[in-house]
Design a protein around this motif. Structure first.
Motif, PDB file in Angstrom:
ATOM      1  N   ILE A  69       1.217  -1.299   0.166  1.00 26.03           N
ATOM      2  CA  ILE A  69      -0.290  -0.291  -0.301  1.00 26.03           C
ATOM      3  C   ILE A  69       0.629   1.255   0.372  1.00 26.03           C
ATOM      4  O   ILE A  69       0.475   2.039  -0.735  1.00 26.03           O
ATOM      5  CB  ILE A  69      -0.898   0.251   1.388  1.00 26.03           C
ATOM      6  CG1 ILE A  69      -1.613  -1.301   1.199  1.00 26.03           C
ATOM      7  CG2 ILE A  69      -1.442   1.235   1.065  1.00 26.03           C
ATOM      8  CD1 ILE A  69      -2.413  -1.475   2.593  1.00 26.03           C
ATOM      9  N   VAL A  70       1.462   0.885   0.921  1.00 23.35           N
ATOM     10  CA  VAL A  70       2.765   2.102   1.127  1.00 23.35           C
ATOM     11  C   VAL A  70       3.848   2.792  -0.179  1.00 23.35           C
ATOM     12  O   VAL A  70       3.246   3.857  -0.825  1.00 23.35           O
ATOM     13  CB  VAL A  70       4.379   2.061   1.814  1.00 23.35           C
ATOM     14  CG1 VAL A  70       4.856   3.296   1.697  1.00 23.35           C
ATOM     15  CG2 VAL A  70       3.687   1.913   3.268  1.00 23.35           C
TER      16      VAL A  70
ATOM     17  N   ILE B 141      -3.455  -2.114  -7.706  1.00 22.43           N
ATOM     18  CA  ILE B 141      -4.868  -2.990  -7.865  1.00 22.43           C
ATOM     19  C   ILE B 141      -4.815  -4.288  -7.193  1.00 22.43           C
ATOM     20  O   ILE B 141      -3.897  -4.285  -7.076  1.00 22.43           O
ATOM     21  CB  ILE B 141      -5.771  -3.295  -8.866  1.00 22.43           C
ATOM     22  CG1 ILE B 141      -5.378  -4.580 -10.099  1.00 22.43           C
ATOM     23  CG2 ILE B 141      -6.132  -2.326 -10.294  1.00 22.43           C
ATOM     24  CD1 ILE B 141      -6.181  -5.029 -11.195  1.00 22.43           C
ATOM     25  N   GLY B 142      -5.967  -3.623  -5.727  1.00 18.68           N
ATOM     26  CA  GLY B 142      -5.239  -4.844  -5.052  1.00 18.68           C
ATOM     27  C   GLY B 142      -6.564  -5.404  -4.173  1.00 18.68           C
ATOM     28  O   GLY B 142      -7.128  -4.008  -4.523  1.00 18.68           O
TER      29      GLY B 142
ATOM     30  N   SER C  84      -9.659  -2.812  -4.422  1.00 21.65           N
ATOM     31  CA  SER C  84      -8.956  -1.086  -4.373  1.00 21.65           C
ATOM     32  C   SER C  84      -7.965  -0.815  -5.614  1.00 21.65           C
ATOM     33  O   SER C  84      -7.150  -1.655  -6.292  1.00 21.65           O
ATOM     34  CB  SER C  84      -7.734  -0.847  -3.405  1.00 21.65           C
ATOM     35  OG  SER C  84      -8.553  -1.229  -2.005  1.00 21.65           O
ATOM     36  N   VAL C  85      -8.285   0.594  -5.766  1.00 17.49           N
ATOM     37  CA  VAL C  85      -7.351   1.005  -7.637  1.00 17.49           C
ATOM     38  C   VAL C  85      -6.468   2.116  -7.593  1.00 17.49           C
ATOM     39  O   VAL C  85      -7.042   2.905  -6.368  1.00 17.49           O
ATOM     40  CB  VAL C  85      -8.785   1.335  -8.291  1.00 17.49           C
ATOM     41  CG1 VAL C  85      -8.378   1.570  -9.535  1.00 17.49           C
ATOM     42  CG2 VAL C  85      -9.362   0.211  -8.744  1.00 17.49           C
ATOM     43  N   PHE C  86      -5.548   2.006  -7.672  1.00 15.54           N
ATOM     44  CA  PHE C  86      -5.482   3.427  -7.628  1.00 15.54           C
ATOM     45  C   PHE C  86      -4.828   4.587  -8.734  1.00 15.54           C
ATOM     46  O   PHE C  86      -3.773   3.465  -9.557  1.00 15.54           O
ATOM     47  CB  PHE C  86      -4.046   3.308  -6.762  1.00 15.54           C
ATOM     48  CG  PHE C  86      -3.944   2.567  -5.695  1.00 15.54           C
ATOM     49  CD1 PHE C  86      -3.939   1.848  -4.925  1.00 15.54           C
ATOM     50  CD2 PHE C  86      -2.969   3.527  -4.580  1.00 15.54           C
ATOM     51  CE1 PHE C  86      -4.012   1.332  -3.787  1.00 15.54           C
ATOM     52  CE2 PHE C  86      -3.430   3.706  -2.621  1.00 15.54           C
ATOM     53  CZ  PHE C  86      -3.829   2.160  -2.799  1.00 15.54           C
TER      54      PHE C  86
ATOM     55  N   HIS D 111     -13.119  -0.090  -1.393  1.00 12.79           N
ATOM     56  CA  HIS D 111     -14.455  -1.472  -0.474  1.00 12.79           C
ATOM     57  C   HIS D 111     -14.988  -1.495  -2.422  1.00 12.79           C
ATOM     58  O   HIS D 111     -16.063  -2.032  -2.065  1.00 12.79           O
ATOM     59  CB  HIS D 111     -15.237  -0.716  -0.054  1.00 12.79           C
ATOM     60  CG  HIS D 111     -14.840  -0.013   1.516  1.00 12.79           C
ATOM     61  ND1 HIS D 111     -13.551  -1.081   1.735  1.00 12.79           N
ATOM     62  CD2 HIS D 111     -14.855   1.182   2.276  1.00 12.79           C
ATOM     63  CE1 HIS D 111     -13.591  -0.281   3.095  1.00 12.79           C
ATOM     64  NE2 HIS D 111     -13.659   1.252   2.980  1.00 12.79           N
ATOM     65  N   LEU D 112     -14.289  -1.822  -3.691  1.00 10.58           N
ATOM     66  CA  LEU D 112     -14.983  -1.837  -4.640  1.00 10.58           C
ATOM     67  C   LEU D 112     -15.653  -3.219  -5.236  1.00 10.58           C
ATOM     68  O   LEU D 112     -15.063  -3.928  -3.882  1.00 10.58           O
ATOM     69  CB  LEU D 112     -14.286  -1.876  -6.109  1.00 10.58           C
ATOM     70  CG  LEU D 112     -13.553  -0.623  -5.742  1.00 10.58           C
ATOM     71  CD1 LEU D 112     -12.785  -0.019  -7.226  1.00 10.58           C
ATOM     72  CD2 LEU D 112     -14.495   0.624  -6.071  1.00 10.58           C
ATOM     73  N   SER D 113     -16.419  -3.506  -5.030  1.00 12.95           N
ATOM     74  CA  SER D 113     -17.141  -4.980  -5.390  1.00 12.95           C
ATOM     75  C   SER D 113     -16.083  -5.683  -7.096  1.00 12.95           C
ATOM     76  O   SER D 113     -17.016  -7.026  -7.128  1.00 12.95           O
ATOM     77  CB  SER D 113     -19.320  -4.943  -5.205  1.00 12.95           C
ATOM     78  OG  SER D 113     -19.117  -4.132  -6.183  1.00 12.95           O
ATOM     79  N   ARG D 114     -16.046  -4.657  -7.643  1.00 12.26           N
ATOM     80  CA  ARG D 114     -15.773  -5.329  -9.195  1.00 12.26           C
ATOM     81  C   ARG D 114     -14.860  -4.844  -9.624  1.00 12.26           C
ATOM     82  O   ARG D 114     -14.752  -2.990  -9.108  1.00 12.26           O
ATOM     83  CB  ARG D 114     -16.909  -5.687  -9.871  1.00 12.26           C
ATOM     84  CG  ARG D 114     -16.427  -6.404 -11.181  1.00 12.26           C
ATOM     85  CD  ARG D 114     -17.858  -5.936 -12.326  1.00 12.26           C
ATOM     86  NE  ARG D 114     -17.801  -4.530 -12.627  1.00 12.26           N
ATOM     87  CZ  ARG D 114     -18.896  -4.030 -12.636  1.00 12.26           C
ATOM     88  NH1 ARG D 114     -20.030  -4.670 -12.105  1.00 12.26           N
ATOM     89  NH2 ARG D 114     -19.296  -2.975 -13.169  1.00 12.26           N
TER      90      ARG D 114
END
Ligand SMILES: [Zn+2]
Length: 252
Positions: free
Chosen positions: A110-111, A177-178, A186-188, A201-204
Motif C-alpha cells: 500500500i505504501v 489494483i489490490g 482497491s484501485v490506485f 471497498h469495490l465489489s468489482r
C-alpha cells in the motif's frame, strides 16, 4: 486551493515563472510543482497528524549543470475535525494472528502504491466525484470505533449501493489494483507527480494495472469489501504520499 492545515494543501510560491527549480521534497517525499504565468509553486499535501507551526520544504535549483539546495518554510495552521462514533465488527479492531500477518504483508504494498511518482505534471487538478451520491463521511473525521479512538478518516465516503459505477476522477494511469484487509478491492490511479486517487471497498474492478484511463472511465463497481459498515465508495486523494481532503479538488 491554498488550505494550509492538517489534511489540506499548502500552495508555496518558490519563484517566478522562469524558475530553475528542478525538484522539491517534503519529509523526503517528492512534491508536485506547478508553473503558471504568475510563478512557480509547490503544492504540498499536509498529513492529518501534522503539527501546526512552521514546516520546511527542501528544493534543488539547477542552472547550467550546477545544482544548489535551498529550504523554504511554510506555516501549517490548526484545524479541528469533528468525531464520528461507529460500531464495527470486532474482527477489525482485534485482528487474529492470521489477519495481523496479512495486514503486515499489505503495508509495504500500500505504501508503494501511495508513494508512486511519475514525472509528468497532471493535466488538471480538478477532480470529479467518482460516484454520484450523498457524502456520508467527510474527510478528517476522528474515528471512534466501538468506543476506541482510531486513525482519522483519510478519504471521502459516498453512500451508493453495491454495483453502482465508480469512474476515474480525472485522466490518469492505473498504477495498482489490490484486495486488502481494511480497504478491500482497491484501485490506485496516478495523475502525475504524486497526485493519485484511490477507490476502495469495490465489489468489482474493470481495469488492469498499467491501463491509461480517461476522466470518467469506468474503474469498477461500488461494494462492501474490507472494513465497512455497509456498501459505499471510499475515495482518497494523495499528494506527496499523504492523504488530503478530496473536496479541495472537486469541480465547483
Ligand atoms: Zn471511508
Amino acid at each position: 486551493m491554498h488550505a494550509p492545515y492538517p489534511g489540506g494543501v499548502a500552495v508555496v510560491k518558490l519563484g517566478e515563472a522562469d524558475s530553475q527549480v528542478a525538484s522539491v521534497t517534503f519529509n523526503d517525499k517528492r512534491v508536485l510543482t506547478l508553473r503558471t504565468s504568475e510563478g512557480f509553486y509547490a503544492l504540498v499535501g499536509i498529513a492529518l497528524d501534522a503539527t501546526p507551526g512552521p514546516h520546511k520544504l527542501h528544493g534543488v535549483v539547477e542552472n547550467g549543470g550546477i545544482k544548489l539546495d535551498f529550504t523554504t518554510a511554510f506555516e501549517v495552521k490548526a484545524k479541528a475535525y469533528p468525531a464520528q462514533h461507529l460500531k464495527i465488527n470486532p474482527r477489525f479492531l482485534q485482528p487474529s494472528k492470521t489477519d495481523q500477518e496479512r495486514i503486515e504483508r499489505e503495508v509495504p504494498i500500500i505504501v508503494k502504491a501511495r508513494e508512486h511518482w511519475s514525472d509528468a505534471a497532471p493535466a488538471t487538478l480538478t477532480l470529479d466525484l467518482p460516484s454520484v451520491g450523498r457524502l456520508s463521511a467527510r474527510f478528517g473525521l476522528r474515528r471512534v470505533l466501538n468506543g476506541q479512538e482510531r486513525a482519522p478518516h483519510a478519504g471521502l465516503d459516498v453512500a451508493v449501493p453495491t454495483g453502482a459505477p465508480v469512474r476515474a476522477a480525472a485522466a490518469g494511469r492505473v498504477v495498482h489494483i489490490g484486495d486488502f484487509f481494511y480497504a478491500g478491492q482497491s484501485v490506485f490511479v496516478d495523475h502525475g507527480q504524486g497526485f493519485i486517487t484511490v477507490y476502495i471497498h469495490l465489489s468489482r474492478i474493470d481495469v488492469r494495472e498499467g491501463e491509461i484511463v480517461e476522466r470518467g472511465a469506468l474503474l469498477g463497481a461500488v461494494g462492501a469489501t474490507g472494513l465497512v459498515t455497509g456498501p459505499h465508495l471510499h475515495w482518497g486523494v494523495l499528494l506527496n504520499g499523504t492523504y488530503v481532503d478530496p473536496e479541495l479538488f472537486l469541480r465547483r
